[in-house]
Each structure stands twice: as structure tokens, then as C-alpha cells.
Motif scaffolding. Sequence first.
Motif, PDB file in Angstrom:
ATOM      1  N   LYS A  39      70.669 -72.254 -24.457  1.00  0.00           N
ATOM      2  CA  LYS A  39      69.413 -72.590 -23.776  1.00  0.00           C
ATOM      3  C   LYS A  39      68.225 -71.885 -24.424  1.00  0.00           C
ATOM      4  N   LYS A  40      68.496 -70.679 -24.944  1.00  0.00           N
ATOM      5  CA  LYS A  40      67.432 -69.897 -25.579  1.00  0.00           C
ATOM      6  C   LYS A  40      67.263 -70.265 -27.059  1.00  0.00           C
ATOM      7  N   GLN A  41      67.993 -71.309 -27.490  1.00  0.00           N
ATOM      8  CA  GLN A  41      67.913 -71.780 -28.879  1.00  0.00           C
ATOM      9  C   GLN A  41      68.356 -70.714 -29.877  1.00  0.00           C
ATOM     10  N   LYS A  42      69.398 -69.974 -29.499  1.00  0.00           N
ATOM     11  CA  LYS A  42      69.936 -68.934 -30.371  1.00  0.00           C
ATOM     12  C   LYS A  42      71.288 -69.359 -30.926  1.00  0.00           C
ATOM     13  N   SER A  43      71.399 -69.356 -32.248  1.00  0.00           N
ATOM     14  CA  SER A  43      72.714 -69.515 -32.869  1.00  0.00           C
ATOM     15  C   SER A  43      73.469 -68.192 -32.740  1.00  0.00           C
ATOM     16  N   VAL A  44      74.788 -68.263 -32.888  1.00  0.00           N
ATOM     17  CA  VAL A  44      75.630 -67.104 -32.577  1.00  0.00           C
ATOM     18  C   VAL A  44      76.649 -66.840 -33.689  1.00  0.00           C
ATOM     19  N   LEU A  45      76.835 -65.559 -33.980  1.00  0.00           N
ATOM     20  CA  LEU A  45      77.949 -65.122 -34.818  1.00  0.00           C
ATOM     21  C   LEU A  45      78.942 -64.413 -33.913  1.00  0.00           C
ATOM     22  N   LEU A  46      80.161 -64.946 -33.836  1.00  0.00           N
ATOM     23  CA  LEU A  46      81.225 -64.326 -33.053  1.00  0.00           C
ATOM     24  C   LEU A  46      81.978 -63.353 -33.954  1.00  0.00           C
ATOM     25  N   MET A  47      82.014 -62.098 -33.568  1.00  0.00           N
ATOM     26  CA  MET A  47      82.708 -61.078 -34.347  1.00  0.00           C
ATOM     27  C   MET A  47      84.072 -60.819 -33.726  1.00  0.00           C
ATOM     28  N   SER A  48      85.097 -60.987 -34.528  1.00  0.00           N
ATOM     29  CA  SER A  48      86.466 -60.816 -34.037  1.00  0.00           C
ATOM     30  C   SER A  48      87.252 -59.936 -35.003  1.00  0.00           C
ATOM     31  N   GLY A  49      88.367 -59.411 -34.506  1.00  0.00           N
ATOM     32  CA  GLY A  49      89.265 -58.632 -35.353  1.00  0.00           C
ATOM     33  C   GLY A  49      90.604 -59.323 -35.478  1.00  0.00           C
ATOM     34  N   PHE A 102      70.409 -64.500 -35.749  1.00  0.00           N
ATOM     35  CA  PHE A 102      71.477 -65.025 -34.903  1.00  0.00           C
ATOM     36  C   PHE A 102      71.934 -63.943 -33.932  1.00  0.00           C
ATOM     37  N   ALA A 103      72.255 -64.328 -32.718  1.00  0.00           N
ATOM     38  CA  ALA A 103      72.845 -63.394 -31.765  1.00  0.00           C
ATOM     39  C   ALA A 103      74.257 -63.031 -32.215  1.00  0.00           C
ATOM     40  N   THR A 104      74.695 -61.830 -31.883  1.00  0.00           N
ATOM     41  CA  THR A 104      76.065 -61.415 -32.194  1.00  0.00           C
ATOM     42  C   THR A 104      76.826 -61.175 -30.895  1.00  0.00           C
ATOM     43  N   VAL A 105      78.054 -61.671 -30.856  1.00  0.00           N
ATOM     44  CA  VAL A 105      78.889 -61.591 -29.656  1.00  0.00           C
ATOM     45  C   VAL A 105      80.302 -61.215 -30.080  1.00  0.00           C
ATOM     46  N   TYR A 106      80.908 -60.304 -29.334  1.00  0.00           N
ATOM     47  CA  TYR A 106      82.298 -59.937 -29.617  1.00  0.00           C
ATOM     48  C   TYR A 106      83.233 -60.963 -28.992  1.00  0.00           C
ATOM     49  N   PHE A 107      84.123 -61.502 -29.809  1.00  0.00           N
ATOM     50  CA  PHE A 107      85.110 -62.499 -29.379  1.00  0.00           C
ATOM     51  C   PHE A 107      86.372 -61.733 -28.986  1.00  0.00           C
ATOM     52  N   LYS A 108      86.473 -61.417 -27.705  1.00  0.00           N
ATOM     53  CA  LYS A 108      87.531 -60.535 -27.224  1.00  0.00           C
ATOM     54  C   LYS A 108      88.737 -61.341 -26.741  1.00  0.00           C
ATOM     55  N   VAL A 109      89.778 -61.360 -27.552  1.00  0.00           N
ATOM     56  CA  VAL A 109      91.003 -62.088 -27.210  1.00  0.00           C
ATOM     57  C   VAL A 109      92.029 -61.101 -26.654  1.00  0.00           C
ATOM     58  N   GLU A 110      92.568 -61.413 -25.499  1.00  0.00           N
ATOM     59  CA  GLU A 110      93.599 -60.571 -24.899  1.00  0.00           C
ATOM     60  C   GLU A 110      94.852 -61.407 -24.633  1.00  0.00           C
ATOM     61  N   LYS A 111      95.987 -60.796 -24.869  1.00  0.00           N
ATOM     62  CA  LYS A 111      97.253 -61.477 -24.605  1.00  0.00           C
ATOM     63  C   LYS A 111      97.635 -61.269 -23.148  1.00  0.00           C
ATOM     64  N   VAL A 112      97.668 -62.350 -22.395  1.00  0.00           N
ATOM     65  CA  VAL A 112      97.992 -62.288 -20.968  1.00  0.00           C
ATOM     66  C   VAL A 112      99.499 -62.139 -20.779  1.00  0.00           C
ATOM     67  N   VAL A 159      77.652 -71.868 -33.724  1.00  0.00           N
ATOM     68  CA  VAL A 159      78.412 -70.677 -33.361  1.00  0.00           C
ATOM     69  C   VAL A 159      79.499 -70.525 -34.423  1.00  0.00           C
ATOM     70  N   THR A 160      79.581 -69.338 -35.019  1.00  0.00           N
ATOM     71  CA  THR A 160      80.462 -69.113 -36.163  1.00  0.00           C
ATOM     72  C   THR A 160      81.372 -67.928 -35.900  1.00  0.00           C
ATOM     73  N   LEU A 161      82.674 -68.155 -36.007  1.00  0.00           N
ATOM     74  CA  LEU A 161      83.654 -67.081 -35.818  1.00  0.00           C
ATOM     75  C   LEU A 161      83.936 -66.407 -37.157  1.00  0.00           C
ATOM     76  N   ILE A 162      83.753 -65.082 -37.193  1.00  0.00           N
ATOM     77  CA  ILE A 162      83.983 -64.314 -38.415  1.00  0.00           C
ATOM     78  C   ILE A 162      84.906 -63.143 -38.097  1.00  0.00           C
ATOM     79  N   ILE A 163      86.030 -63.057 -38.802  1.00  0.00           N
ATOM     80  CA  ILE A 163      86.902 -61.889 -38.684  1.00  0.00           C
ATOM     81  C   ILE A 163      86.196 -60.744 -39.407  1.00  0.00           C
ATOM     82  N   SER A 164      85.812 -59.725 -38.664  1.00  0.00           N
ATOM     83  CA  SER A 164      84.897 -58.719 -39.201  1.00  0.00           C
ATOM     84  C   SER A 164      85.508 -57.338 -39.392  1.00  0.00           C
TER      85      SER A 164
END
Length: 292
Positions: free
Chosen positions: A108-118, A225-235, A185-190
Motif C-alpha cells: 500500500k505504501k508502494q514499497k518493494s521488499v527484500l526478504l532476508m532469509s538464512g 527497498f524495505a527489508t524484512v526477515y523471512f522467519k521460517v519455523e518447523k512446526v 518482493v525478492t527472497l535472498i538467502i543472506s
Amino acid sequence: MQRQLYLLVYPIIWLISKMPFWLLYLKSDMLYFLLYYIVGYRKKVIKQNLQLAFPEKLEAERNLICKKFYKHLCDLIFEAIKGMTITEKELGKRYTFENLEVLKELHKKQKSVLLMSGHYANWEWSGVLNNQNSYKNYAVYKKIENPYFDSFVKNLRERFGATLIKSKHVIPALYRSVKKDILSVTLIISDQSPRPDANGHRDLFMGIDVPVYTGTESLAKKLDFATVYFKVEKVKRGFYSVRFIPLAEDPNTKEDFEITRLFLNELEAQIRKHPEYYLWSHRRWKYRKTEN
């Protein structure tokens, strides 16, 4: 020779992907026994990494983490293969997103995103995110030497509409999106292990002084671009949950390397809580600083 190998392996992979999950996990248990007890796949590297990251733990504790990691690694291998034929509906039940409103608000804020993951939990199923947001979806990957397997992996990860970009092409690809006013929105293993001379920046990762990959942060600042942590957890076995943890909506308001540090803090917290789900088999600390 590369083509012949691909033609030999492809039908086997396809047949495995058609198996029900209960049978896949039975085969995963068999692979675990083979890799851990007989082959000892990268066991020396894994145990050294665990000792570096958890020097305070008893050897028996680290050995237990090692065993659990092998079990998870084998599950991950078969889950990646299952991604070849699994339906989007079934995958959506197994790989869920808790707070998609984070991406919706940024859009909504017209921000592209980089998702940072491990390299944590399961990043192979992340492509299912594509049809659950309004962005153009990208994911960065490293090219495989065998061109046939490279094409196979690319097609596998693009099944649900995301576009894969080779790491060396990510900058021009995202610049083109910006020029065309495409929100992405772009996922990058960082958590990669850059060579010491790659960018000159070092930081502590799990308390160890190592070169740190700062490319995601640099790209975010260049493109705003905004940066967001892509937090994956094993349920539980075969089920994962993802949360989006905002790091910096306006990256240029952050000090140099602050975003990278925020990312490392999030990843470290996950590793310390459930260390068995991190990829201990890669040489993340090979360029660590050692005392003379």
C-alpha cells in the motif's frame, strides 16, 4: 555426460515426488541411517561447526544436535523433491504464512521488499508465497554447473509463479523492475560465507568473527527497498510456518551494516532455540578469524 546423468536421474526423482508423504519420510529415515551411520556425510564439518557455535555445550549435547540435524536434512531433501509434483493447495496447508498483512501494508505504501532469509528450516517451499501477495515475486539462487540440473531446479522453484534470478543478475533485474514501476518482493538467502576480500566487512555470527554478506543491505539502500526477515519455523515434520519480521522500512535511515546485524540477530535467535534446523553441513565459518 551431463545430459546422460540428468536423463538417468530425472525419472527416479519424478517417481519419488509422486510418493505419499508417509512413504517419503520412511525413505528419509533410511537415508538418515545411511548418511549418518555409514557414509558419515560431512560429519567432520558438521561437528566442527557445532563446536564453534556452541562451545559451552557438552559433547553429548552437540552429538544429539548433530543427529537431529541429519534427520532434518534428509527430510529437507525429500521435501524438495516432493515440490516437483505437490499441488499448490496441499503445499499451502504445509507451508503457511502467519502475517501477510506486513507485505500488504508495504505494498500500500508502494514499497518493494527484500526478504532476508538464512539456511534454516525449509526455504525450498517458499515459492508458494507468490500467489498470496500482490507483488512481482523473485528469488535469488546460485547457478548449478550442470545446465540440465540448473534448468530443472529453476523450473522446480518457479512452479507457482515466482521468477528465479541468478545471483550475478539480481541487481540489473531489480533495476529494470524499478524503471518499469513494478513493485517486487525478492527472497535472498543472506547468511552466505563471502571471501574475506569480497567486501571487507566482518561481524560476529554465533559469536564467531567472520566475513559477512552485506549485499542485501547495500541493494536495499540503493533501491530504497524495505527489508524484512523471512522467519521460517518447523512446526512438525512436513509442516512449516512463516512470519515476516520488519527490519527496516526506510533502509537509508539505518547506520551502515545495522540491517545486516538485525538480520543476524534474528537468525541467531532461531538457531539457538532449535539448532538442528540450521544447515550445519556448509562451511559457514571457514574464513573465521583465529588467534595467532
